[in-house]
Design an enzyme around this catalytic site. Structure first.
Site, mmCIF file in Angstrom:
data_model
loop_
_atom_site.group_PDB
_atom_site.id
_atom_site.type_symbol
_atom_site.label_atom_id
_atom_site.label_comp_id
_atom_site.label_asym_id
_atom_site.label_seq_id
_atom_site.Cartn_x
_atom_site.Cartn_y
_atom_site.Cartn_z
ATOM 1 N N ASP A 143 53.700 20.258 70.941
ATOM 2 C CA ASP A 143 53.832 20.530 69.505
ATOM 3 C C ASP A 143 54.552 19.405 68.781
ATOM 4 O O ASP A 143 54.280 19.136 67.602
ATOM 5 C CB ASP A 143 54.587 21.849 69.296
ATOM 6 C CG ASP A 143 53.658 23.050 69.368
ATOM 7 O OD1 ASP A 143 52.635 22.953 70.055
ATOM 8 O OD2 ASP A 143 53.968 24.085 68.754
ATOM 9 N N CYS B 215 55.759 24.802 77.672
ATOM 10 C CA CYS B 215 55.950 24.581 76.237
ATOM 11 C C CYS B 215 55.348 25.664 75.356
ATOM 12 O O CYS B 215 54.818 26.658 75.829
ATOM 13 C CB CYS B 215 55.465 23.179 75.876
ATOM 14 S SG CYS B 215 56.581 21.900 76.518
ATOM 15 N N ASP B 216 55.377 25.404 74.057
ATOM 16 C CA ASP B 216 55.336 26.432 73.019
ATOM 17 C C ASP B 216 54.200 27.441 73.134
ATOM 18 O O ASP B 216 54.423 28.641 73.108
ATOM 19 C CB ASP B 216 55.268 25.759 71.652
ATOM 20 C CG ASP B 216 56.499 24.939 71.341
ATOM 21 O OD1 ASP B 216 57.120 24.431 72.286
ATOM 22 O OD2 ASP B 216 56.829 24.768 70.161
ATOM 23 N N LYS B 217 52.968 26.982 73.176
ATOM 24 C CA LYS B 217 51.837 27.909 73.194
ATOM 25 C C LYS B 217 51.324 28.133 74.602
ATOM 26 O O LYS B 217 50.531 29.048 74.844
ATOM 27 C CB LYS B 217 50.686 27.376 72.318
ATOM 28 C CG LYS B 217 51.112 26.986 70.918
ATOM 29 C CD LYS B 217 51.915 28.050 70.224
ATOM 30 C CE LYS B 217 52.528 27.554 68.935
ATOM 31 N NZ LYS B 217 53.477 26.466 69.071
ATOM 32 N N CYS C 72 62.075 20.530 74.907
ATOM 33 C CA CYS C 72 63.107 19.974 74.022
ATOM 34 C C CYS C 72 64.419 20.759 74.141
ATOM 35 O O CYS C 72 64.417 21.982 74.250
ATOM 36 C CB CYS C 72 62.606 19.962 72.589
ATOM 37 S SG CYS C 72 61.110 18.960 72.392
ATOM 38 N N GLU D 243 52.793 24.407 62.176
ATOM 39 C CA GLU D 243 54.239 24.441 61.992
ATOM 40 C C GLU D 243 54.640 23.433 60.923
ATOM 41 O O GLU D 243 54.059 22.358 60.820
ATOM 42 C CB GLU D 243 54.955 24.092 63.305
ATOM 43 C CG GLU D 243 54.818 25.175 64.349
ATOM 44 C CD GLU D 243 55.585 24.861 65.622
ATOM 45 O OE1 GLU D 243 55.707 25.774 66.446
ATOM 46 O OE2 GLU D 243 56.037 23.717 65.795
ATOM 47 N N SER E 169 58.493 25.495 63.483
ATOM 48 C CA SER E 169 59.009 25.156 64.799
ATOM 49 C C SER E 169 60.259 25.967 65.065
ATOM 50 O O SER E 169 60.984 26.343 64.136
ATOM 51 C CB SER E 169 59.345 23.661 64.845
ATOM 52 O OG SER E 169 60.229 23.371 65.902
#
Length: 554
Positions: free
Chosen positions: A78, A119-121, A191, A444, A470
């Site tokens: 992302d 990670c995010d998704k 992150c 985002e 985010s």
């Protein structure tokens, strides 16, 4: 075993021959076949090390008497996709990841899975597939990145996004920016703050689908390798005992996960992902549940972006088990987890290794960081279907705000105005046509929000969007506005200069325009032409539902 469908009997001689072509022996044909679902790639820092975790998982499976089969899913960073058209692809990748796992597992009839996302998704995509397939599953999230050190202070990727705004307003110089660029992101892992990836890692553990300690064990820590091996061994045990995700993911365990999320002040993206994960287990999880739980759950640890702590501090303080211990009186401790034990039994085995850090970093119920949890759900004439904000990352100065609308029909147009110094204190930025359908893909808005923060406007400018944020966003930034602009929601009817009212404690998001005037505007409104007409995003746009329902396919 499910895998008998591809390896047992006279008719399966061709199948066995193909399996022997990849190196299997006759002895292995009698063992469980376990899919090792790895999202390793060479693009994403959070995934660059997952090949090593997969080797550890496979070793654990073999030690426990199973046969591992590794395959890969896609994974989007992302951060790299942020701030340009590439971000349209991030949320849609969640559905594609879930679908691809389903296809591989069903085609090859695996008996169980160990999933390795970070990670995010990617994490929610894996969890959605786990619920859909309902075979014994353990999830090994890849773990956080260590913070970088710049100017003798810990830094992360959000430091860079905010530094862009700071450089534009001459608060720092070129060398300052270069130092941050070179040193803030220092290696493998997601992150370093409590952004979406690490929130989802913690939520996965709280939900019961990862082994205790997994959510905050760092990418570079040997602890993560040990957890990966143990997870490989554990999936065989789950298979023998018939424990599948549907026995673990229940209404009670989802409430537990939301409560932990509220206590740590996690990303607003969980309000999209947990309903989608719940739906795959046949459970409806309304947006209102997040607000109900938030109102009765104190915020207990002040992590980035709202605070100044990093995931390494959370890990030192005991991680998710330490939060569960603090919240124990508010949780359902009888729920089952992938340990094969209840949450209470896991908690009974928890040992505080660093008591001083545990006490200093994690607050108590009696003396919390904030009285309420991380997310607030706002409704009103601008968001009749709801909207979300990370309230624990908002200054007290901005929990109530009224400002004139500055209206932009895309992130790029808003960013141009911000970087051109055309936004002033008291403005309320509206970014619309960025929802699941309108984007398409619900981008985002970290670049605009970080630029605002870097310019020193975070305590005087609000941002509202039908897109999302985010986990690194801070300030009075409200997303997931539903219905979205592309569906004719009120956000499509806002005009330049309209007064917008935000009242976070009152859970209100209003546009100070009469109903009669909004009705007139609605009659004159015409849906815009689709921004994409081919490829996956065009198909996604036709199928995706509203953000307040998790942006899942209808």
């Amino acid at each position: 075993m499910r895998s008998d469908n591809i390896k047992k009997g006279l008719e399966r001689a061709p199948h066995r021959s193909l399996l022997k072509a990849v190196g299997l022996t006759d002895e292995e044909m009698d063992l469980p076949f376990i899919g090792v679902v790895n999202s390793w790639n060479e693009v994403v820092p959070g995934h660059i090390h997952l090949d090593k975790l997969a080797e550890a998982v496979k070793a654990g499976i073999r030690m426990a008497g199973g046969v591992p089969f590794e395959f890969n899913t896609i994974g989007i960073c992302d951060g790299i996709a942020m701030g340009h058209t590439g971000m349209k692809n991030s949320l849609p990748s969640r559905e594609l990841i879930a679908d691809s796992i389903e296809l591989m597992v069903e085609a090859h009839q695996f008996d169980g899975m160990v999933m390795i996302p970070t990670c995010d998704k990617i994490v929610p995509g894996h969890l959605m597939a786990a619920g859909r397939l309902d075979i014994p599953t353990v999830v090994v999230t890849g773990g956080p990145m260590m913070p970088g050190i710049v100017g003798d202070e810990p830094r992360d990727v959000i430091s860079l996004f905010e530094a862009v705004g700071a450089r534009r307003s001459n608060k720092i110089n070129d060398q300052d920016l270069k130092n941050l660029e070179d040193c803030s992101c220092c290696g493998a892992g997601s992150c370093a703050g409590l952004f979406t990836a690490n929130t989802m890692g913690c939520v996965t553990e709280a939900l019961g689908l990862s082994l205790p300690g997994c959510g905050t064990a760092h990418a570079v820590d040997a602890k993560k390798i040990r957890i990966a091996k143990q997870s490989g061994m554990k999936v065989i045990e789950l298979m023998k005992n018939g424990i599948t995700p549907h026995r673990i993911v229940t209404g009670d365990s989802l409430d537990n996960a939301i409560r932990v999320d509220m206590a740590i002040g996690g990303s607003t993206n969980t309000a999209l992902h947990l309903p989608a994960i719940a739906a795959e287990s046949g459970i409806e999880l309304p947006l209102s549940r997040f607000d109900d739980i938030s109102k009765e759950t104190p915020h207990l640890i002040n992590l980035r972006p709202g605070g100044d702590r990093y995931l390494i501090d959370f890990e030192r303080a005991g991680g998710v088990p330490a939060i569960i211990q603090r919240l124990s009186e508010k949780l359902n401790l009888d729920v089952l987890t992938v340990t094969g034990k209840s949450l209470k039994e896991n908690l009974d085995e928890y040992i505080i290794i660093n008591p001083r850090a545990n006490k200093e970093i994690i607050a108590t119920l009696e003396s919390p960081v904030h009285a309420e949890g991380g997310i607030a759900v706002l409704h009103g004439s601008l968001a009749p279907g709801g909207s979300v904000i990370k309230q624990t990352a908002v200054s007290r100065k901005m929990i109530k705000f009224s400002g004139a609308a500055r209206v932009f029909d895309s992130e790029e147009l808003a960013m141009k105005a911000i970087m051109g110094n055309n936004i002033k204190s008291g403005d309320c930025i509206i970014i619309r046509y960025e929802g699941p359908k309108g984007g398409p893909g619900m981008r985002e808005m970290l670049s605009p929000t970080a630029a605002i923060a870097g310019m020193g406007l975070i305590d005087s400018v609000a941002l509202i969007t039908d897109g999302r944020f985010s986990g690194g966003t801070r300030g009075p930034c409200i997303g997931h506005v539903s219905p979205e602009a592309a569906e004719g929601g009120p956000i499509a009817l806002v005009r330049e200069g309209d007064i917008v009212e935000i009242d976070i404690p009152g859970r209100i998001l209003d546009i100070k325009v009469s109903k009669e005037e909004l009705d007139r505007r609605k009659k004159a409104w015409k849906p815009p032409a689709p921004r994409v007409t081919k490829g996956y995003l065009a198909r996604y746009q036709k199928q995706v539902g509203s953000a307040d329902k998790g942006a899942i396919f209808s």
